[in-house]
Design an enzyme around this catalytic site. Structure first.
Site, PDB file in Angstrom:
ATOM      1  N   HIS A   1      -2.902  13.184  -4.712  1.00  0.00           N
ATOM      2  CA  HIS A   1      -2.971  13.059  -6.167  1.00  0.00           C
ATOM      3  C   HIS A   1      -4.415  13.295  -6.614  1.00  0.00           C
ATOM      4  CE1 HIS A   1       1.097  11.344  -6.620  1.00  0.00           C
ATOM      5  NE2 HIS A   1       0.854  10.778  -5.445  1.00  0.00           N
TER       6      HIS A   1
ATOM      7  N   HIS B   1      10.131  11.709  -3.130  1.00  0.00           N
ATOM      8  CA  HIS B   1       9.717  10.310  -3.110  1.00  0.00           C
ATOM      9  C   HIS B   1      11.005   9.503  -2.914  1.00  0.00           C
ATOM     10  CE1 HIS B   1       7.085   6.855  -4.551  1.00  0.00           C
ATOM     11  NE2 HIS B   1       8.279   6.313  -4.399  1.00  0.00           N
TER      12      HIS B   1
ATOM     13  N   HIS C   1       5.613  10.169   2.421  1.00  0.00           N
ATOM     14  CA  HIS C   1       4.965   8.874   2.712  1.00  0.00           C
ATOM     15  C   HIS C   1       5.970   7.839   3.226  1.00  0.00           C
ATOM     16  CE1 HIS C   1       6.531   8.265  -1.304  1.00  0.00           C
ATOM     17  NE2 HIS C   1       5.507   8.829  -1.902  1.00  0.00           N
TER      18      HIS C   1
ATOM     19  N   ARG D   1      -4.984  13.813 -10.130  1.00  0.00           N
ATOM     20  CA  ARG D   1      -5.010  13.465 -11.550  1.00  0.00           C
ATOM     21  C   ARG D   1      -5.524  14.653 -12.371  1.00  0.00           C
ATOM     22  NH1 ARG D   1      -1.646   9.692  -9.866  1.00  0.00           N
ATOM     23  NH2 ARG D   1      -2.596   7.744  -9.177  1.00  0.00           N
TER      24      ARG D   1
ATOM     25  N   HIS E   1      -0.146  15.553   0.937  1.00  0.00           N
ATOM     26  CA  HIS E   1       0.346  14.744  -0.192  1.00  0.00           C
ATOM     27  C   HIS E   1      -0.865  14.126  -0.873  1.00  0.00           C
ATOM     28  CE1 HIS E   1       3.599  12.158  -2.103  1.00  0.00           C
ATOM     29  NE2 HIS E   1       2.455  11.722  -2.637  1.00  0.00           N
TER      30      HIS E   1
ATOM     31  N   LYS F   1       8.532  18.925  -6.020  1.00  0.00           N
ATOM     32  CA  LYS F   1       8.520  17.486  -5.749  1.00  0.00           C
ATOM     33  C   LYS F   1       9.539  16.762  -6.619  1.00  0.00           C
ATOM     34  CE  LYS F   1       7.126  13.453  -4.268  1.00  0.00           C
ATOM     35  NZ  LYS F   1       5.774  12.924  -4.475  1.00  0.00           N
TER      36      LYS F   1
ATOM     37  N   ASP G   1      -1.325  10.527   0.333  1.00  0.00           N
ATOM     38  CA  ASP G   1      -0.866   9.866  -0.885  1.00  0.00           C
ATOM     39  C   ASP G   1      -2.029   9.139  -1.541  1.00  0.00           C
ATOM     40  OD1 ASP G   1       0.870   9.142  -2.913  1.00  0.00           O
ATOM     41  OD2 ASP G   1       1.643   7.376  -1.879  1.00  0.00           O
TER      42      ASP G   1
ATOM     43  N   ASN H   1       2.813  15.013 -10.809  1.00  0.00           N
ATOM     44  CA  ASN H   1       3.187  13.970 -11.771  1.00  0.00           C
ATOM     45  C   ASN H   1       2.029  13.621 -12.706  1.00  0.00           C
ATOM     46  OD1 ASN H   1       2.011  12.863  -9.410  1.00  0.00           O
ATOM     47  ND2 ASN H   1       2.831  10.828  -9.866  1.00  0.00           N
TER      48      ASN H   1
END
Length: 335
Positions: free
Chosen positions: A15, A134, A168, A17, A13, A95, A240, A41
């Site tokens: 991120h 999530h 998470h 960006r 998991h 997701k 995360d 996301n």
């Protein structure tokens, strides 16, 4: 000097960006991990096959060698079976975000109507595409994850062949769900193995410890430790790790997200050694994820050694957790 070796560490998991942030941050994960499940996301979110391919290309352009695999995900919509068949070989999971519940989730689901979701989730079951969730409601912040357990029950019972990953997790209620449904799994972060709400707002506000879902109570932390330290076969590591610029964290209304990627393995060694469970870390950091997701990462050997390491104050204007503090383990070599 005491050392510990980890093989093919995986962050399930992550991120990364986009743009300059991606260029600065991705190499840090690629250095110490064999692969990572990349969250979709962005703005706009990753919703098409073209989006997936283009984002993966941008990630790989930032990675200095070929020893890192970005396992791609798609932002959940009620896709039809025909479309899902075209992306099955290009994504590792899809997701699902409740609308507006976390960073860049405004396009998520505003309701969980099983009949509206049925075509998508049944197709995912047949095609073998896991659903990552999530899991938070829009209720009182400390109760949001526990309130979401009824949604997990609904999804798990209506789609028993769908592999569902509770992302998470932060509560004892989520830990208890693991053994209730054979198709429920979970990721656990390193910061949720260390923090309770006191570490966020117990004294002065600690913006770099603020994330969603927020850290909970001591009994919740104990429950997370109980399954992580034993490397319960249905749990795996997912950092995360969520980078934001220093300006977006150290301000009024700071952004949610803990940046832990560069020190995650070191902190996990510290935690697992503290409880005399270092032998279980390999399963938590890689073996369980390989089994759950049916993936075979490229070989990578990370040797850590027990010696003081001062966490940098920042990485390219992103402040990590434990910035400028000494931790007890450091990475000696990566091969």
């Amino acid at each position: 000097m005491k050392t510990h070796t980890l093989l093919m560490p995986l962050d399930m998991h992550l991120h990364l960006r986009d743009g300059v942030m991606l260029e600065n941050i991705a190499p840090l994960s690629a250095y110490s991990f064999s692969g990572a499940l990349i969250m979709p996301n962005l703005v706009p979110p990753v919703e098409t096959l073209e989006d997936v391919k283009a984002y993966k290309e941008r990630i790989m352009a930032t990675v200095p060698n070929d020893f890192f695999e970005p396992y791609m995900t798609l932002f959940y919509k009620n896709y039809d079976k025909k479309f899902l068949a075209t992306i099955v070989d290009h994504v590792t999971a899809i997701k699902l975000y409740p609308a507006g519940i976390t960073t860049n989730s405004e396009g998520g689901l505003s309701s969980f109507n099983i009949e509206e979701m049925r075509e998508t989730l049944e197709a995912m079951s047949i095609l073998g595409i896991p659903l990552c969730v999530h899991g938070e409601s829009d209720g009182f912040v400390m109760d949001r994850e526990e309130e979401f357990m009824s949604i997990y029950e609904l999804l798990a019972t209506n789609f028993p062949d769908l592999k569902i990953v509770m992302e998470h997790i932060t509560t004892k209620a989520a830990v208890d769900m693991l053994d209730k449904h054979k198709n429920l799994y979970a990721t656990i972060t390193v910061h949720h193995l260390l923090f309770t709400l006191d570490d966020v707002v117990g004294g002065m506000m600690m913006p770099h410890n603020f994330c969603k879902p927020i850290a909970k109570r001591p009994e919740d932390l104990d429950a997370l430790l109980s399954v992580a330290l034993e490397a319960h076969p249905k749990v795996m590591f997912g950092s995360d790790s969520a980078p934001h610029s220093k300006e977006k964290k150290e301000c009024s209304g700071c952004a949610a997200g803990v940046f832990s990627a560069p020190i995650a393995l070191q902190l996990l060694c510290e935690i697992f050694e503290q409880y005399d469970k270092l032998d279980n870390l390999q399963a938590f950091i890689s073996d369980n994820a390989q089994s759950i997701y049916k993936i075979c990462p490229e070989f990578k050997e990370v040797i850590l050694e027990k010696r003081p390491f001062i966490v940098p104050a920042s990485y390219s204007n992103v402040v990590p957790m434990y910035a400028s503090r000494a931790i007890n383990w450091a990475i000696r070599s990566v091969e």
